[in-house]
Design an enzyme around this catalytic site. Structure first.
Site, PDB file in Angstrom:
ATOM      1  CG  HIS A  43      -5.950  -2.034   0.310  1.00 22.16           C
ATOM      2  ND1 HIS A  43      -5.319  -1.460  -0.772  1.00 22.16           N
ATOM      3  CD2 HIS A  43      -5.334  -1.522   1.411  1.00 22.16           C
ATOM      4  CE1 HIS A  43      -4.374  -0.639  -0.348  1.00 22.16           C
ATOM      5  NE2 HIS A  43      -4.362  -0.657   0.970  1.00 22.16           N
ATOM      6  CG  ASP A  50      -7.268  -2.350  -3.288  1.00 23.95           C
ATOM      7  OD1 ASP A  50      -7.954  -1.668  -2.498  1.00 23.95           O
ATOM      8  OD2 ASP A  50      -6.026  -2.330  -3.291  1.00 23.95           O
ATOM      9  CB  SER A  87      -0.959  -0.038   1.193  1.00 30.05           C
ATOM     10  OG  SER A  87      -1.939   0.973   1.088  1.00 30.05           O
TER      11      SER A  87
END
Length: 286
Positions: free
Chosen positions: A260, A230, A133
């Site tokens: 995600h 996601d 991320s």
């Protein structure tokens, strides 16, 4: 132009048979963890990290926003690197986890400095950077700043420019209101409150580190793993990165049902298989 390859996740990589037994157990966690160490830095908070000594290329894990080095992916990678005898380092950003400071006092630039400190002072030789991320965004920034220390990149749900892109998508009136308040409650499903409070100063500083508006001069191998489901960072962001990175060795790997966090058992296996493939490639080239 970057070469983008979309692979069906079930056929994504060729697995080295001699390593298969070691890879089978990576998602179960670390049985004998490394101990937490602290790096003392002049005028900066102490940085907490765990380091496993071993062969090159080493692997460095970069967590996401408000995440720590004790997550499933980070621990699975330690077990994997231990099984192969490769070095591995995971750490907490300033203000996060076991590192000193309050998270609200730091920003993208400060966390980029943390990553560069790790590369400059805590590891030896070029590393495979694995960023989750926001860690994927920092991974790209670090590769730009330290190309000689970057052997390859593996991004997981890479959130390049994400806070800035999300904020700029707000209606003009809403942005004016937030700027008057001095903060924005950034929606999230990953904490009890349902939002992260980001200061306008944090968002303005983050603009200095945006990379998706121009070519990205990174030449090492890049692997971008993203879940199609996601709902935090669209998988199209990984496609944008692949298009802009100048390296000719870029693969985008999409998981049809991936979320995600990419923390399911098969997600973690795919991450490990991807890194295993890169280690074989780099070792052969070396």
């Amino acid at each position: 132009m970057a070469l983008t390859v979309l692979r069906n996740c079930s056929k994504a990589l060729k697995i080295n048979v001699r390593k298969f037994t070691a890879l089978q157990h990576v998602s179960t966690g670390v049985r004998h963890k490394t101990t937490i160490q602290y790096a003392t830095r002049p005028d900066l908070p102490k940085l907490a990290y765990r380091k496993l000594k071993g062969k090159s290329p080493g692997v460095v894990f970069l967590p996401g926003f408000a995440s720590v080095m004790g997550g499933q992916k980070a621990e699975a990678l330690e077990e994997f690197c231990k099984s192969l005898g490769h070095s591995y380092l995971r750490f907490d950003y300033s203000g996060c986890g076991s590192s000193e400071g309050e998270m609200g006092n730091y920003n993208i630039g400060a966390w980029k400095k943390d990553v560069l400190y790790v590369l400059d002072e805590l590891v030896e030789g070029p590393q495979i950077l694995v960023g989750s991320s926001m860690g994927g965004w920092l991974m790209l920034l670090a590769a730009l700043a330290r190309p000689e220390k970057t052997a390859a990149l593996v991004g997981i749900s890479t959130a390049a420019d994400h806070f800035v892109t999300a904020y700029n998508s707000l209606p003009i009136e809403t942005k004016k209101e937030r700027e008057e308040q001095g903060f924005w409650k950034f929606p999230t499903k990953h904490n009890e409150e349902g939002f992260y409070t980001l200061s306008i100063d944090f968002l303005k500083e983050a603009e200095n580190h945006c990379i998706l508006q121009s070519p990205i001069p990174i030449s090492c191998p890049v692997r971008l793993i993203h879940g199609i489901k996601d709902s935090d960072v669209p998988w199209h962001v990984s496609m944008q990165i692949a298009e802009r990175v100048l390296s000719n060795d870029v693969d985008v790997i999409l998981r049809k049902h991936g979320q995600h966090r990419m923390s399911e058992k098969d997600d973690i296996k795919l991450m490990v298989y991807t890194i295993d493939d890169l280690i074989d490639k780099l070792t052969t080239l070396g």
